[in-house]
Design an enzyme around this catalytic site. Structure first.
Site, mmCIF file in Angstrom:
data_model
loop_
_atom_site.group_PDB
_atom_site.id
_atom_site.type_symbol
_atom_site.label_atom_id
_atom_site.label_comp_id
_atom_site.label_asym_id
_atom_site.label_seq_id
_atom_site.Cartn_x
_atom_site.Cartn_y
_atom_site.Cartn_z
ATOM 1 N N LYS A 46 -3.273 -1.925 -4.731
ATOM 2 C CA LYS A 46 -3.590 -0.830 -5.663
ATOM 3 C C LYS A 46 -2.317 -0.240 -6.263
ATOM 4 C CE LYS A 46 -5.698 1.279 -2.311
ATOM 5 N NZ LYS A 46 -5.747 0.250 -1.265
ATOM 6 N N ASN A 77 -2.125 8.373 5.159
ATOM 7 C CA ASN A 77 -2.582 7.132 5.795
ATOM 8 C C ASN A 77 -2.427 5.968 4.801
ATOM 9 O OD1 ASN A 77 -4.584 8.314 4.208
ATOM 10 N ND2 ASN A 77 -6.287 7.682 5.480
ATOM 11 N N ALA A 78 -2.376 6.291 3.509
ATOM 12 C CA ALA A 78 -2.177 5.265 2.480
ATOM 13 C C ALA A 78 -0.729 4.795 2.487
ATOM 14 C CB ALA A 78 -2.519 5.848 1.113
ATOM 15 N N GLY A 79 -0.537 3.545 2.071
ATOM 16 C CA GLY A 79 0.811 3.010 1.917
ATOM 17 C C GLY A 79 0.799 2.085 0.730
ATOM 18 N N HIS A 80 1.472 2.481 -0.341
ATOM 19 C CA HIS A 80 1.432 1.716 -1.578
ATOM 20 C C HIS A 80 2.846 1.251 -1.916
ATOM 21 C CE1 HIS A 80 -2.364 4.267 -2.687
ATOM 22 N NE2 HIS A 80 -2.566 3.462 -1.665
ATOM 23 N N SER A 91 2.564 -11.901 -8.148
ATOM 24 C CA SER A 91 3.726 -11.588 -7.302
ATOM 25 C C SER A 91 3.783 -10.072 -7.124
ATOM 26 C CB SER A 91 5.042 -12.103 -7.932
ATOM 27 O OG SER A 91 5.767 -11.051 -8.537
ATOM 28 N N ASP A 98 -5.088 -2.016 1.116
ATOM 29 C CA ASP A 98 -3.916 -2.879 0.941
ATOM 30 C C ASP A 98 -4.174 -4.045 -0.001
ATOM 31 O OD1 ASP A 98 -2.567 -1.253 2.779
ATOM 32 O OD2 ASP A 98 -3.329 -2.429 4.458
ATOM 33 N N GLN A 121 -7.026 3.583 0.323
ATOM 34 C CA GLN A 121 -7.902 2.791 1.216
ATOM 35 C C GLN A 121 -8.785 1.839 0.394
ATOM 36 O OE1 GLN A 121 -7.880 6.569 2.093
ATOM 37 N NE2 GLN A 121 -5.982 5.858 2.985
ATOM 38 N N LYS A 151 0.621 -5.435 12.106
ATOM 39 C CA LYS A 151 0.237 -6.697 11.494
ATOM 40 C C LYS A 151 -1.166 -6.557 10.936
ATOM 41 C CE LYS A 151 1.965 -10.974 13.327
ATOM 42 N NZ LYS A 151 2.111 -11.735 14.517
ATOM 43 N N LYS A 156 0.658 -1.550 -6.804
ATOM 44 C CA LYS A 156 1.266 -2.398 -7.838
ATOM 45 C C LYS A 156 0.492 -2.265 -9.152
ATOM 46 C CE LYS A 156 1.667 -6.774 -9.928
ATOM 47 N NZ LYS A 156 2.209 -8.077 -10.094
HETATM 48 P P1 GDP Z 1 -2.199 -0.934 -1.550
HETATM 49 O O1 GDP Z 1 -2.301 -0.137 -0.315
HETATM 50 O O2 GDP Z 1 -3.517 -1.388 -2.066
HETATM 51 O O3 GDP Z 1 -1.368 -0.262 -2.617
HETATM 52 O O4 GDP Z 1 -1.419 -2.261 -1.149
HETATM 53 P P2 GDP Z 1 -0.055 -2.337 -0.299
HETATM 54 O O5 GDP Z 1 1.073 -1.952 -1.190
HETATM 55 O O6 GDP Z 1 -0.209 -1.624 0.995
HETATM 56 O O7 GDP Z 1 -0.047 -3.872 0.057
HETATM 57 C C1 GDP Z 1 0.022 -4.865 -0.909
HETATM 58 C C2 GDP Z 1 1.301 -5.681 -0.674
HETATM 59 O O8 GDP Z 1 1.236 -6.871 -1.451
HETATM 60 C C3 GDP Z 1 2.556 -4.965 -1.142
HETATM 61 O O9 GDP Z 1 3.617 -5.340 -0.303
HETATM 62 C C4 GDP Z 1 2.791 -5.493 -2.554
HETATM 63 O O10 GDP Z 1 4.142 -5.482 -2.937
HETATM 64 C C5 GDP Z 1 2.277 -6.909 -2.418
HETATM 65 N N1 GDP Z 1 1.670 -7.473 -3.611
HETATM 66 C C6 GDP Z 1 0.922 -6.860 -4.569
HETATM 67 N N2 GDP Z 1 0.473 -7.757 -5.473
HETATM 68 C C7 GDP Z 1 0.930 -8.962 -5.078
HETATM 69 C C8 GDP Z 1 0.766 -10.298 -5.583
HETATM 70 O O11 GDP Z 1 0.093 -10.555 -6.570
HETATM 71 N N3 GDP Z 1 1.390 -11.299 -4.889
HETATM 72 C C9 GDP Z 1 2.121 -11.071 -3.770
HETATM 73 N N4 GDP Z 1 2.686 -12.091 -3.153
HETATM 74 N N5 GDP Z 1 2.286 -9.829 -3.268
HETATM 75 C C10 GDP Z 1 1.693 -8.793 -3.908
HETATM 76 P P1 IMO Z 2 -4.063 1.948 1.561
HETATM 77 O O1 IMO Z 2 -4.242 3.083 0.585
HETATM 78 C C1 IMO Z 2 -5.514 -0.152 5.082
HETATM 79 C C2 IMO Z 2 -7.507 2.248 8.151
HETATM 80 C C3 IMO Z 2 -6.804 2.389 9.484
HETATM 81 C C4 IMO Z 2 -8.005 2.502 10.411
HETATM 82 C C5 IMO Z 2 -8.994 3.312 9.574
HETATM 83 C C6 IMO Z 2 -9.000 4.805 9.894
HETATM 84 O O2 IMO Z 2 -2.656 1.581 1.803
HETATM 85 O O3 IMO Z 2 -4.940 0.794 1.203
HETATM 86 P P2 IMO Z 2 -7.308 6.776 9.354
HETATM 87 O O4 IMO Z 2 -5.867 6.973 9.729
HETATM 88 O O5 IMO Z 2 -7.545 6.774 7.883
HETATM 89 O O6 IMO Z 2 -8.229 7.718 10.063
HETATM 90 O O7 IMO Z 2 -7.670 5.299 9.904
HETATM 91 O O8 IMO Z 2 -8.615 3.132 8.222
HETATM 92 N N1 IMO Z 2 -6.695 2.650 6.976
HETATM 93 C C7 IMO Z 2 -6.159 1.781 6.114
HETATM 94 N N2 IMO Z 2 -6.132 0.420 6.124
HETATM 95 N N3 IMO Z 2 -4.954 0.513 4.064
HETATM 96 C C8 IMO Z 2 -4.986 1.866 4.020
HETATM 97 O O9 IMO Z 2 -4.570 2.581 2.954
HETATM 98 C C9 IMO Z 2 -5.571 2.564 5.099
HETATM 99 N N4 IMO Z 2 -5.760 3.874 5.403
HETATM 100 C C10 IMO Z 2 -6.445 3.908 6.538
HETATM 101 O O10 IMO Z 2 -6.019 1.271 9.768
HETATM 102 O O11 IMO Z 2 -8.572 1.223 10.602
HETATM 103 MG MG MG Z 3 -1.503 -0.051 1.574
#
Ligand code: GDP
Ligand code: IMO
Ligand code: MG
Length: 430
Positions: free
Chosen positions: A16, A38-41, A415, A13, A224, A304, A18
């Site tokens: 990546k 399991n990823a969320g982007h 942002s 998180d 991850q 959270k 963005k």
């Molecule tokens: P990922 O899993 O690495 O792709 O990251 P996520 O998308 O799960 O979580 C990053 C969160 O931060 C997302 O809601 C993005 O929209 C947000 N985000 C990314 N870059 C920035 C930044 O520079 N500033 C702020 N405030 N939010 C950001």
């Molecule tokens: P992105 O790509 C944050 C964490 C889970 C748990 C551990 C194992 O959005 O960064 P799993 O379901 O993979 O067996 O869970 O890994 N986890 C992540 N934490 N971002 C992720 O992906 C994750 N994918 C798995 O919360 O602690």
């Molecule tokens: Mg994520």
């Protein structure tokens, strides 16, 4: 011409999605090489929000090719659902712009259930997984009994493969007094969705080789973070795949020399979802404030995220382990209101000062962070796109961080919006 691999340098998180979306302007192909849904982007483009789980972040740009490599584990029902959702947002997904490796392993319903059964039984020792069946599916892959995308092509083959995998799973399920799976029921379900999945199936390694010959630019999108890597992360509190960039070659079927530059996405503080050690975690108001300003809720499970100060020791370690060339520093704006900002520069363990995170899980829980404190800049950096516009105190923090982790900062994100990014050096051209 360079190909770039993007990985998370912390516990996921980092932003990546963005950064991959922002960089994909220059790429022709975007490839996911490990992990699953399991990823969320999250991508934000002109105010419009796209939440991707399995689809590579390149999918939202027209004219790009997105690939799920052999190293990805695919829940076919989740994939079809995600395609449906993204199509509703006006994005085209067709066999011309989206391909999946015929060798990728499939996540089946009993994998998800096994993930849940284990988590529920673990009580205090929960990993805190996403409960998507990722771990059990990778176990079957290594155990040589997984059903792969290509198996959907032949009913008789599927029959043999299902027989084999159910021999294993039904024995465990019987022991746990869970309902056993009937091969024919599962086969029927799989054959129903087979044509929708198979239309994207390809020997993707061959496609990638063709793209390479045509000098197309490739962006490898990690999921991850390195601290969740099954070998190098905070084991056992990790995911079940290798998240290091070396996996980009294995998980997509191309030579190591295909990856020329590794970009480590690095949050200006630290977050973690799920259980496990987190030396700089803040459970006080400061931690809550980071969570609130950073909107630190999981994209996949809405949990959270735990928040804490930037851990320089950990990021320096992952940079070395993963071979990260440069970092993209994200979410700097989240620190805007703080009076002071701390960075962990060493740990104390049993009265001794140490400079790295030990491998033993008990030690990882026991280390105490030693901090360096920086004055906050107390002014908005949100949306800044030029280094000169950053407040002087923000520059001090950023440069200290860069020096400490021993990798150049190649961009700074200010942002969630695609274009709110300061470019310092372009990973594709340096
Ligand atoms: P990922 O899993 O690495 O792709 O990251 P996520 O998308 O799960 O979580 C990053 C969160 O931060 C997302 O809601 C993005 O929209 C947000 N985000 C990314 N870059 C920035 C930044 O520079 N500033 C702020 N405030 N939010 C950001
Ligand atoms: P992105 O790509 C944050 C964490 C889970 C748990 C551990 C194992 O959005 O960064 P799993 O379901 O993979 O067996 O869970 O890994 N986890 C992540 N934490 N971002 C992720 O992906 C994750 N994918 C798995 O919360 O602690
Ligand atoms: Mg994520």
């Amino acid at each position: 011409m360079k190909n770039v691999a993007v990985v998370g340098s912390q516990w996921g998180d980092e932003g990546k999605g963005k950064i991959v979306d922002w960089l994909s302007d220059q790429a022709d192909i975007v490839i996911r090489f490990q992990g699953g849904h399991n990823a969320g982007h999250t991508l934000v483009i002109n105010g419009k929000v796209f939440k991707l789980r399995l689809l590579p972040s390149g999918i939202v740009r027209e004219g790009k090719i997105s690939i799920l490599g052999n190293g990805v584990v695919i829940d076919p029902w989740a994939l079809l659902e995600e395609i449906k959702e993204i199509k509703k947002q006006g994005i085209n997904v067709n066999p011309e712009n989206f391909m999946i490796s015929e060798s990728a392993s499939l996540i089946l319903p009993f994998h998800r259930e096994m993930d849940e059964i284990r988590e529920d039984a673990a009580k205090k020792k929960k990993i805190g997984t996403t409960r998507r069946g990722i771990g059990p599916c990778y176990e079957d892959k290594v155990g040589r009994r997984s059903i792969r995308v290509m198996d959907l092509r032949s009913e008789s083959n599927l029959d043999i493969r299902l027989e084999n995998v159910l021999l294993h799973h039904n024995a465990i399920r019987k022991g746990l007094k869970k309902k056993v799976y009937k091969k024919n029921d599962l086969k029927k379900e799989l054959l129903k969705i087979a044509p929708y999945i198979l239309k994207f199936a390809q020997p993707t390694w061959l496609k990638i080789d063709e793209f390479k010959k045509k000098k197309k630019k490739i962006l490898f999108e990690g999921a991850q973070g390195i601290l969740l890597d099954v070998d190098h992360g905070t084991y056992p509190y990790v995911t079940s795949s290798n998240t290091v960039p070396a996996m980009a070659a294995t998980g997509s079927g191309c030579g190591l020399d295909t990856i020329n530059y590794v970009l480590g996405i690095t949050k200006a503080y630290t977050t973690r979802v799920g259980s496990g050690p987190f030396p700089t975690e803040l459970t006080d108001e400061t931690g809550k404030g980071l969570g609130k300003r950073g909107k630190e809720f999981g994209t996949v499970t809405a949990r959270k995220r735990r928040c804490g100060w930037f851990d320089g020791v950990l990021v320096r370690q992952t940079i070395k382990i993963a071979g990260i060339h440069g970092i993209a520093l994200t979410k700097l704006d989240v620190l805007d209101e703080l009076d002071e900002i701390k960075m962990c520069i060493q740990y104390e363990l049993n009265g001794k000062v140490i400079d790295y995170l030990p491998a033993d899980s008990d030690d990882q829980f026991s280390v105490k962070p030693i901090y360096k404190t920086f004055p906050g800049w107390k002014t908005s950096t949100q949306g800044i796109r030029n280094m000169n516009e950053l407040p002087a105190k923000a520059k001090v923090y950023v440069h200290a961080l860069e020096d400490f982790v021993q990798a150049k900062i190649s961009s700074i994100s200010t942002s969630p919006e695609r274009e709110d990014t300061i470019l310092i050096e372009d990973p594709f051209t340096i």
